[in-house]
Design an enzyme around this catalytic site. Sequence first.
Site, PDB file in Angstrom:
ATOM      1  N   ASP A  80       0.863  -1.195   0.000  1.00 20.07           N
ATOM      2  CA  ASP A  80       0.000   0.000   0.000  1.00 20.07           C
ATOM      3  C   ASP A  80       0.893   1.236   0.000  1.00 20.07           C
ATOM      4  O   ASP A  80       2.118   1.142   0.178  1.00 20.07           O
ATOM      5  CB  ASP A  80      -0.916  -0.027   1.250  1.00 20.07           C
ATOM      6  CG  ASP A  80      -2.228   0.729   1.038  1.00 20.07           C
ATOM      7  OD1 ASP A  80      -2.174   1.908   0.586  1.00 20.07           O
ATOM      8  OD2 ASP A  80      -3.293   0.175   1.328  1.00 20.07           O
ATOM      9  N   ASP A 106       3.065   2.044  -4.750  1.00 17.46           N
ATOM     10  CA  ASP A 106       2.034   2.789  -5.486  1.00 17.46           C
ATOM     11  C   ASP A 106       1.706   1.952  -6.726  1.00 17.46           C
ATOM     12  O   ASP A 106       2.594   1.687  -7.552  1.00 17.46           O
ATOM     13  CB  ASP A 106       2.605   4.166  -5.873  1.00 17.46           C
ATOM     14  CG  ASP A 106       1.604   5.032  -6.618  1.00 17.46           C
ATOM     15  OD1 ASP A 106       0.646   4.481  -7.215  1.00 17.46           O
ATOM     16  OD2 ASP A 106       1.787   6.263  -6.614  1.00 17.46           O
ATOM     17  N   VAL A 107       0.433   1.546  -6.874  1.00 20.23           N
ATOM     18  CA  VAL A 107       0.084   0.654  -7.993  1.00 20.23           C
ATOM     19  C   VAL A 107       0.274   1.306  -9.365  1.00 20.23           C
ATOM     20  O   VAL A 107       0.299   0.607 -10.369  1.00 20.23           O
ATOM     21  CB  VAL A 107      -1.369   0.111  -7.884  1.00 20.23           C
ATOM     22  CG1 VAL A 107      -1.514  -0.829  -6.700  1.00 20.23           C
ATOM     23  CG2 VAL A 107      -2.386   1.233  -7.865  1.00 20.23           C
ATOM     24  N   TYR A 143     -14.358   7.801 -11.976  1.00 22.41           N
ATOM     25  CA  TYR A 143     -14.454   6.545 -11.223  1.00 22.41           C
ATOM     26  C   TYR A 143     -15.273   5.518 -12.001  1.00 22.41           C
ATOM     27  O   TYR A 143     -14.852   4.368 -12.165  1.00 22.41           O
ATOM     28  CB  TYR A 143     -15.092   6.832  -9.854  1.00 22.41           C
ATOM     29  CG  TYR A 143     -15.120   5.646  -8.913  1.00 22.41           C
ATOM     30  CD1 TYR A 143     -13.978   5.262  -8.213  1.00 22.41           C
ATOM     31  CD2 TYR A 143     -16.292   4.925  -8.714  1.00 22.41           C
ATOM     32  CE1 TYR A 143     -14.006   4.176  -7.341  1.00 22.41           C
ATOM     33  CE2 TYR A 143     -16.327   3.844  -7.850  1.00 22.41           C
ATOM     34  CZ  TYR A 143     -15.188   3.478  -7.165  1.00 22.41           C
ATOM     35  OH  TYR A 143     -15.221   2.399  -6.295  1.00 22.41           O
ATOM     36  N   LYS A 202     -13.714   2.110 -13.589  1.00 28.36           N
ATOM     37  CA  LYS A 202     -14.180   0.795 -13.118  1.00 28.36           C
ATOM     38  C   LYS A 202     -14.791  -0.014 -14.265  1.00 28.36           C
ATOM     39  O   LYS A 202     -14.626  -1.234 -14.316  1.00 28.36           O
ATOM     40  CB  LYS A 202     -15.171   0.954 -11.967  1.00 28.36           C
ATOM     41  CG  LYS A 202     -14.548   1.517 -10.682  1.00 28.36           C
ATOM     42  CD  LYS A 202     -13.493   0.591 -10.102  1.00 28.36           C
ATOM     43  CE  LYS A 202     -12.976   1.089  -8.749  1.00 28.36           C
ATOM     44  NZ  LYS A 202     -11.982   0.200  -8.147  1.00 28.36           N
ATOM     45  N   THR A 205     -16.527   2.500   4.305  1.00 26.53           N
ATOM     46  CA  THR A 205     -15.072   2.439   4.569  1.00 26.53           C
ATOM     47  C   THR A 205     -14.555   3.884   4.536  1.00 26.53           C
ATOM     48  O   THR A 205     -15.323   4.803   4.209  1.00 26.53           O
ATOM     49  CB  THR A 205     -14.348   1.654   3.448  1.00 26.53           C
ATOM     50  OG1 THR A 205     -14.451   2.430   2.232  1.00 26.53           O
ATOM     51  CG2 THR A 205     -14.932   0.265   3.223  1.00 26.53           C
TER      52      THR A 205
HETATM   53  N1  LIG Z   1     -16.316   0.985  -0.271  1.00 26.11           N
HETATM   54  C1  LIG Z   1     -17.181   0.811  -1.283  1.00 26.11           C
HETATM   55  O1  LIG Z   1     -18.398   1.044  -1.168  1.00 26.11           O
HETATM   56  C2  LIG Z   1     -16.674   0.293  -2.607  1.00 26.11           C
HETATM   57  C3  LIG Z   1     -17.647  -0.029  -3.572  1.00 26.11           C
HETATM   58  C4  LIG Z   1     -17.225  -0.486  -4.813  1.00 26.11           C
HETATM   59  C5  LIG Z   1     -15.864  -0.632  -5.069  1.00 26.11           C
HETATM   60  N2  LIG Z   1     -14.937  -0.310  -4.116  1.00 26.11           N
HETATM   61  C6  LIG Z   1     -13.523  -0.483  -4.444  1.00 26.11           C
HETATM   62  O2  LIG Z   1     -12.935  -1.321  -3.491  1.00 26.11           O
HETATM   63  C7  LIG Z   1     -11.551  -0.973  -3.340  1.00 26.11           C
HETATM   64  C8  LIG Z   1     -11.258  -0.734  -1.887  1.00 26.11           C
HETATM   65  O3  LIG Z   1     -12.011   0.387  -1.437  1.00 26.11           O
HETATM   66  P1  LIG Z   1     -12.224   0.715   0.099  1.00 26.11           P
HETATM   67  O4  LIG Z   1     -13.613   1.139   0.249  1.00 26.11           O
HETATM   68  O5  LIG Z   1     -11.673  -0.375   0.941  1.00 26.11           O
HETATM   69  O6  LIG Z   1     -11.313   2.043   0.222  1.00 26.11           O
HETATM   70  P2  LIG Z   1     -10.191   2.461   1.277  1.00 26.11           P
HETATM   71  O7  LIG Z   1      -9.926   3.889   0.997  1.00 26.11           O
HETATM   72  O8  LIG Z   1     -10.589   2.051   2.649  1.00 26.11           O
HETATM   73  O9  LIG Z   1      -8.935   1.582   0.826  1.00 26.11           O
HETATM   74  C9  LIG Z   1      -8.262   1.816  -0.377  1.00 26.11           C
HETATM   75  C10 LIG Z   1      -6.786   1.534  -0.170  1.00 26.11           C
HETATM   76  O10 LIG Z   1      -6.134   1.767  -1.422  1.00 26.11           O
HETATM   77  C11 LIG Z   1      -4.914   2.404  -1.128  1.00 26.11           C
HETATM   78  N3  LIG Z   1      -4.446   3.123  -2.305  1.00 26.11           N
HETATM   79  C12 LIG Z   1      -4.959   4.253  -2.870  1.00 26.11           C
HETATM   80  N4  LIG Z   1      -4.213   4.629  -3.911  1.00 26.11           N
HETATM   81  C13 LIG Z   1      -3.203   3.726  -4.003  1.00 26.11           C
HETATM   82  C14 LIG Z   1      -2.097   3.601  -4.875  1.00 26.11           C
HETATM   83  N5  LIG Z   1      -1.868   4.484  -5.866  1.00 26.11           N
HETATM   84  N6  LIG Z   1      -1.257   2.556  -4.692  1.00 26.11           N
HETATM   85  C15 LIG Z   1      -1.470   1.676  -3.687  1.00 26.11           C
HETATM   86  N7  LIG Z   1      -2.484   1.743  -2.829  1.00 26.11           N
HETATM   87  C16 LIG Z   1      -3.348   2.762  -2.993  1.00 26.11           C
HETATM   88  C17 LIG Z   1      -5.228   3.345   0.023  1.00 26.11           C
HETATM   89  O11 LIG Z   1      -4.046   3.758   0.688  1.00 26.11           O
HETATM   90  C18 LIG Z   1      -6.133   2.459   0.874  1.00 26.11           C
HETATM   91  O12 LIG Z   1      -5.395   1.692   1.802  1.00 26.11           O
HETATM   92  C19 LIG Z   1     -11.340   0.254  -4.235  1.00 26.11           C
HETATM   93  O13 LIG Z   1     -10.809  -0.159  -5.476  1.00 26.11           O
HETATM   94  C20 LIG Z   1     -12.733   0.803  -4.418  1.00 26.11           C
HETATM   95  O14 LIG Z   1     -12.855   1.551  -5.596  1.00 26.11           O
HETATM   96  C21 LIG Z   1     -15.318   0.165  -2.892  1.00 26.11           C
END
Ligand SMILES: NC(=O)c1ccc[n+]([C@@H]2O[C@H](COP(=O)([O-])OP(=O)(O)OC[C@H]3O[C@@H](n4cnc5c(N)ncnc54)[C@H](O)[C@@H]3O)[C@@H](O)[C@H]2O)c1
Length: 239
Positions: free
Chosen positions: A37, A42-43, A132, A136, A167
């Site tokens: 992370d 960084d991805v 976004y 996606k 989250t």
């Molecule tokens: N929470 C929701 O309702 C939801 C719904 C649909 C999809 N998602 C997807 O699920 C995934 C996780 O989301 P979440 O809700 O747990 O969010 P979150 O913000 O709690 O976690 C996301 C993590 O990604 C990390 N991150 C961000 N940019 C990064 C980068 N460039 N390199 C490496 N790490 C990076 C952040 O530091 C964080 O730890 C995301 O891809 C999000 O789009 C979430």
Amino acid sequence: MTQGSERVAVVFGGASGIGAAIATRFTVEGWRVEVADLPTVDVTDEATVATFLDGVLAAHGRLDAVVNSAGVSTLGNVVDLDVAEWRRVVDVCLTGGFVVIKQAGRRLTAGGSIVSLSSLNARQPGAGLAPYCAAKAGLSMLTEVAALELGPSGIRVNAIAPGLIVTPLTQPAMDIAGIEDDYLENTPLGRAGTPDEIAEAAVYLTNAQWVTGEVLDINGGAHLKRYPDLNKHVLAAFG
Ligand SMILES: NC(=O)c1ccc[n+]([C@@H]2O[C@H](COP(=O)([O-])OP(=O)(O)OC[C@H]3O[C@@H](n4cnc5c(N)ncnc54)[C@H](O)[C@@H]3O)[C@@H](O)[C@H]2O)c1
């Protein structure tokens, strides 16, 4: 190198929210889990992702599953959105997905798999969420193409498309009056999901040896209705 019989997983974006729940769940299931992370990985930075995966292989001698949960979002209408902000979101959510699938696909042990976090927004448009949603949707299609290409090597590529999970990513929007209620009114099962419910799907997709190219909706049925009008609630709250 500490080679063992336990399977090895890497979770990108595994320090928070859904990714953290997936890392915990894999650990409970007996996997050895490495979390990647920010700020160290960084991805969007291909060299760093490759170096991290090489380090995992050197330490454990195998790589069985790679999950990419890294994601960011932004709010703004198309006509107002700065190109730099568009690029920031698309870079993490789509190009980051490409980088992880590419580098994981080169290293996974045959029989291994990749799971990406797509979204309900891959199929349901949300006003104010253009980068976004577009990223996606691209990630879901990328999952299908990569599954086609990597299938003959015995590597499976799948994604999960969650609906609302509260989250750190979604909490700021939930703090705006009316948004969470609107989500839940448009969710037949009438509640938000939990990070652990997404982790359960990640374990399923990782174990399901005859499943590839699948984007699994886990959203309480929200894809059957409409996406909340975020702009309406933002306007009501802030004018
Ligand atoms: N929470 C929701 O309702 C939801 C719904 C649909 C999809 N998602 C997807 O699920 C995934 C996780 O989301 P979440 O809700 O747990 O969010 P979150 O913000 O709690 O976690 C996301 C993590 O990604 C990390 N991150 C961000 N940019 C990064 C980068 N460039 N390199 C490496 N790490 C990076 C952040 O530091 C964080 O730890 C995301 O891809 C999000 O789009 C979430």
